[in-house]
Design an enzyme around this catalytic site. Structure first.
Site, short mmCIF file in Angstrom:
data_model
loop_
_atom_site.label_atom_id
_atom_site.label_comp_id
_atom_site.label_asym_id
_atom_site.label_seq_id
_atom_site.Cartn_x
_atom_site.Cartn_y
_atom_site.Cartn_z
N LYS A 206 -11.83 5.22 5.64
CA LYS A 206 -11.95 6.00 4.40
C LYS A 206 -12.40 5.13 3.23
CE LYS A 206 -8.37 9.40 5.59
NZ LYS A 206 -7.88 8.77 6.83
N VAL A 207 -11.68 4.02 2.99
CA VAL A 207 -12.01 3.16 1.85
C VAL A 207 -13.34 2.46 2.07
CG1 VAL A 207 -11.26 1.20 0.45
CG2 VAL A 207 -9.57 2.85 1.27
N ARG A 287 -5.68 -6.17 3.16
CA ARG A 287 -4.41 -6.83 3.40
C ARG A 287 -4.63 -8.33 3.31
NH1 ARG A 287 -2.65 -2.63 2.42
NH2 ARG A 287 -1.31 -1.25 3.65
N ASP A 311 -7.49 -8.94 -4.25
CA ASP A 311 -6.45 -8.09 -4.81
C ASP A 311 -5.16 -8.19 -4.00
OD1 ASP A 311 -5.47 -6.04 -6.62
OD2 ASP A 311 -5.60 -4.64 -4.92
N GLU A 316 3.14 -11.91 -1.50
CA GLU A 316 2.98 -11.29 -2.82
C GLU A 316 4.32 -11.21 -3.54
OE1 GLU A 316 0.98 -7.55 -2.37
OE2 GLU A 316 -0.89 -8.50 -1.71
N HIS A 335 -2.59 -6.75 -6.71
CA HIS A 335 -2.50 -5.59 -5.81
C HIS A 335 -2.63 -4.28 -6.60
CE1 HIS A 335 -0.91 -4.49 -1.57
NE2 HIS A 335 -1.74 -3.57 -2.01
#
Length: 599
Positions: A206-207, A287, A311, A316, A335
């Site tokens: 999708k992305v 990721r 990102d 994290e 993120h």
């Protein structure tokens, strides 16, 4: 012997009479949901009874902030308790009064939570994609459905990817910092144009496809790598599907949109950076773990990678002294892929609809764990379920990297009548084996066909009806993938398809056929397949190499065409051999090809 065929678009055979009665009960009952719950307890548990009136509204606990549109949907159906920043102890105390729980990434829904619910918790909704904070095994064990919201942030993530792409190309972040520091360094921050440059989109879901559309609008030449992307969908937006190596070696920009799996962990490493065009630029909004961060720093310092825009990170937030984050050639954001007001509202609505639907007993396409299956069906099919998933995993690993998996045929050989064997669970597990090794999607009985259709996979089924006793549900299961190339040529059958076949022996799944070669190896641990010239001493040579590295061989069988002709040796191993050991096996003069497969 007779055959019957069906596809996922057709109604398949029904289960046995008892299982059929269970299956046609109201769906909330089949899931283990009821409005009156008096559950047994262990002796070490406090006495607790949960009694609801038959017309009581369910209670939904929202433990992290959710968009107002989603809350409004929930309040139309249920009593909503918005309690944020709960400690683990407070969550366990509250959960026994709740029918559903909605979380984001900050709430840990572990086994203690499910045990504390005393059976009342029916649905956990994750407002987002990742479900690392939910104990899926415990959820399934306690009959609790887990759903997520995987689609609402698609556009937001794609837009952030494009924002990082353009900001990196024109040094926006560095130039901004320079001006704010009182400098005016126009010559230092000369950028590069995007028009005519090649962008490799790694992961065309999708992305990835939305990033491709936007990059085409910027005048870029877009290529993509994704073993499951339908070629016609890529062609429709002017994107060429290529192999992994071709994508990373020809691109000026590489945008990562792949899930983090065992196969993709640190996939951008020293070895693959060395294959890239000098001066390539990397964007990652997927990721953090798909990049070996230390290797990326080395690649930037040596000039292989000119810039990176990230990102997401392996840890994290990343350490304050991270060499990668502090590097002048790196743009870093915390993120923010899904962080738009519109995306947050979309996620809220999507998860609210999924949770309400699940509480009503509707099947959820975004379910990420399996619903309860009638016990007698599951018990009988248990070893065949394992066989089905492992055959799917083997088959997809035998497909060459540049091939797209589109058409899969599953053949069941059984003496049972069509009405007495339900193949839905087996088909779901084959789909699970085909998709999960290279995807972050969790496949189960609920979402298997939906997930396959979404990825352009056409699954057809054929039944071979055997003579004999129907005591055993299945004699064999065969999986064939058509119109693909194989990294192990011997896996191609005479009909031109990647073919694996297996059966259950004494309760243990066995691989019995690869391509046109008969083998017999237990599907435990992992597997090495070698095509060789059939001659004395081959088993000893391979076994010696593995033994020197203390790799335990569980099974070893040889299937051959005729004595002293070609043969396929199947070797089951308990540990993963080193690359050096596998290389030594390949260097044996009689070995024509080999492949290592993880089960």
């Amino acid at each position: 012997m007779a055959t019957s065929a069906s596809s996922t678009s057709l109604k398949l055979s029904s289960p046995s009479a008892t299982a059929s009665r269970l299956r046609h009960r109201p769906l909330h009952a089949a899931f283990g949901f009821s409005n009156l719950s008096l559950r047994h307890r262990r002796r070490d548990q406090p006495r607790r009874f949960v009694v609801l009136s038959m017309d009581a509204k369910p209670t939904i606990l929202v433990s992290e902030k959710l968009g107002e549109a989603g809350l409004s949907l929930l309040k139309e159906f249920a009593n909503v308790d918005c309690s944020y920043n709960l400690s683990p102890e407070e969550l366990c105390t509250k959960i026994s009064l709740c029918d559903a729980l909605i979380v984001r990434s900050g709430t840990k829904v572990n086994r203690d939570v499910f045990e504390s619910s005393a059976g009342r918790l029916k649905v956990v909704g994750r407002a987002g994609v990742g479900i690392d904070n939910v104990d899926l095994a415990a959820a399934t064990e306690h009959g609790c459905l887990v759903v997520n919201a995987p689609t609402a942030n698609t556009v937001a993530a794609a837009e952030h990817g494009i924002a990082l792409l353009t900001a990196m190309a024109r040094n926006v972040a560095q130039a901004d910092a320079s001006v704010k520091a009182g400098k005016w360094e126009r010559n230092k921050y000369v950028g590069v144009s995007l028009v005519g440059k090649t962008l490799a989109v790694m992961g065309f879901g999708k992305v990835g496809s939305e990033v491709a559309r936007r990059a085409k609008g910027l005048g870029m030449h877009v290529i993509a790598h994704d073993p499951y992307a339908p070629a016609d969908r890529a062609r429709a937006i002017g994107v060429e599907l290529v192999s992994f190596d071709e994508a990373i070696s020809t691109a000026d920009f590489i945008s990562l949109h792949m899930p983090l799996t065992a196969a993709t962990s640190k996939i951008l490493n020293d070895e693959n950076f060395a294959k890239m065009k000098k001066g390539v630029r990397i964007i990652n909004v997927a990721r953090g773990g798909v990049i070996d961060e230390e290797a990326l720093v080395r690649a930037i310092d040596t000039g292989i990678v000119a810039q990176a825009a990230l990102d997401v990170f392996t840890v994290e937030p990343p350490p304050k002294d991270s060499k990668l984050v502090q590097h002048e050639s790196v743009i870093a954001t915390p993120h923010l892929g899904a962080s738009t007001m519109e995306a947050q509202e979309g996620v809220a609505i999507e998860i609210a609809e999924a949770v309400v639907g699940a509480l009503k007993g509707e099947l959820a396409a975004t379910a990420v764990n399996a619903p309860m299956v009638p016990a007698q069906v599951l018990t009988e099919l248990k070893p065949y379920v394992t066989l089905a998933e492992k055959l799917g995993r083997l088959a997809v690993q035998l497909v060459a990297g540049g091939s797209g998996v589109k058409t899969v045929k599953v053949t069941y050989a059984s003496a049972r009548a069509p009405d007495d064997l339900d193949t839905r669970l087996l088909r779901a597990m084959i789909i699970k084996g085909l998709i999960e090794p290279i995807s972050s999607v969790f496949v189960n009985l609920v979402n298997a066909d939906f997930t396959a259709k979404q990825r352009g996979l056409r699954i057809t089924e054929e039944r071979i009806i055997l003579d004999g006793s129907p005591e055993s549900p299945l004699e064999s299961v065969q999986v064939q993938i058509a119109n693909v190339e194989s990294k192990f040529a011997s896996a191609i059958s005479d009909a031109g398809e990647v073919t694996v076949e297996g059966r259950v022996k004494d309760g243990i799944p066995h691989l019995t056929k690869v391509g046109s070669f008969e083998v017999d190896v237990s599907l435990e641990g992992s597997l090495i397949l070698c095509r060789q010239v059939d001659q004395p001493g081959m088993i000893g040579k391979v076994g010696s190499i593995l033994g020197q590295e203390n790799v335990n061989v569980s099974f070893m069988t040889v299937g051959r065409i005729a004595p002293r002709k070609q043969a396929v040796m199947a070797i089951g191993v308990d540990e993963e051999p080193s690359k050096q050991s596998l290389k030594r096996i390949g260097e044996i003069s009689a070995v024509e090809e080999f492949v290592y497969l993880k089960l």
